[in-house]
Design an enzyme around this catalytic site. Sequence first.
Site, PDB file in Angstrom:
ATOM      1  CG  ASP A 157      -2.520   8.234  -0.620  1.00 22.51           C
ATOM      2  OD1 ASP A 157      -2.472   8.353  -1.857  1.00 22.51           O
ATOM      3  OD2 ASP A 157      -3.135   7.314  -0.049  1.00 22.51           O
ATOM      4  CE  LYS A 174      -5.345   4.258  -0.624  1.00 28.24           C
ATOM      5  NZ  LYS A 174      -5.305   5.727  -0.779  1.00 28.24           N
TER       6      LYS A 174
END
Length: 267
Positions: free
Chosen positions: A83, A47
């Site tokens: 997220d 990420k």
Amino acid sequence: PLMHNAAYRAMGLRARYQLFEGEHPEKTLALIRDGGIRGVSVTLPFKEAVLPLLDEVAPDALHVGSVNTVTNVDGRLRGDNTDWTGLARDLRGRVDIRGKTVAVVGAGGAARAAVYAVQQEGGIPVVVNRTRTRGETLAGRFGCSFLPLPEIGSLCADGLINTTPVGMMPRVDESPVDRSVLCRLGWVADIVYNPPATTLLREAAGQGCKAIDGIGMFVNQGAEQIRIWTGQAAPMERMRWVVEEALNQRSEVASQRSEVGGRSEGR
């Protein structure tokens, strides 16, 4: 894949979402760019690694410092982070964050998203982590306080968000926080969704806290990915149903295996 593909079927789209495992972000992104893949989800441990490899990164993702969503527009790759939006949307309307202190346990990419979500919702995050260096670095990035995990008992907070994998399959009997801390909290959220009822959440409910599992965040972040890739609203109720069904089936299989093992030991 179950969740995404169920959503595309419900939306009537000719789309397919499948797993792809790669060890080198550069090669993987090149395949995405050249292969005409519309979008991908980025999971750990990439990420953060993909950030400098993209053509464009959304301001929120830059601030969080991680990307979990990549969109391919005519060979140009853009990174987003859903997220934090998934968590913020799941908590919104369920708990009151504005002006409240929220302990964020962990210091990884998920913790970054959680801290950012709390701040965007008007809350006051406090990073709680076992490793001081990582915890202080994260807290410094977002201008908030840090507290070592062993000292969490001294923290006066309204809520707590666990962003660590503690409690996730197969470590289902573990909890990142001692139950003695939970009685002073109004709510506890766990981003772990397998199993939905983690040890932390069961103990929190036993102490009178509102317990929030990780399914809502998982579904919300996936729905935002679908919106980014297709420009259409995702069928969230269908997505949640598919996820819950899959997790229930896994739980039943695990229970059956446990029973078989127990009978074998008995003989």
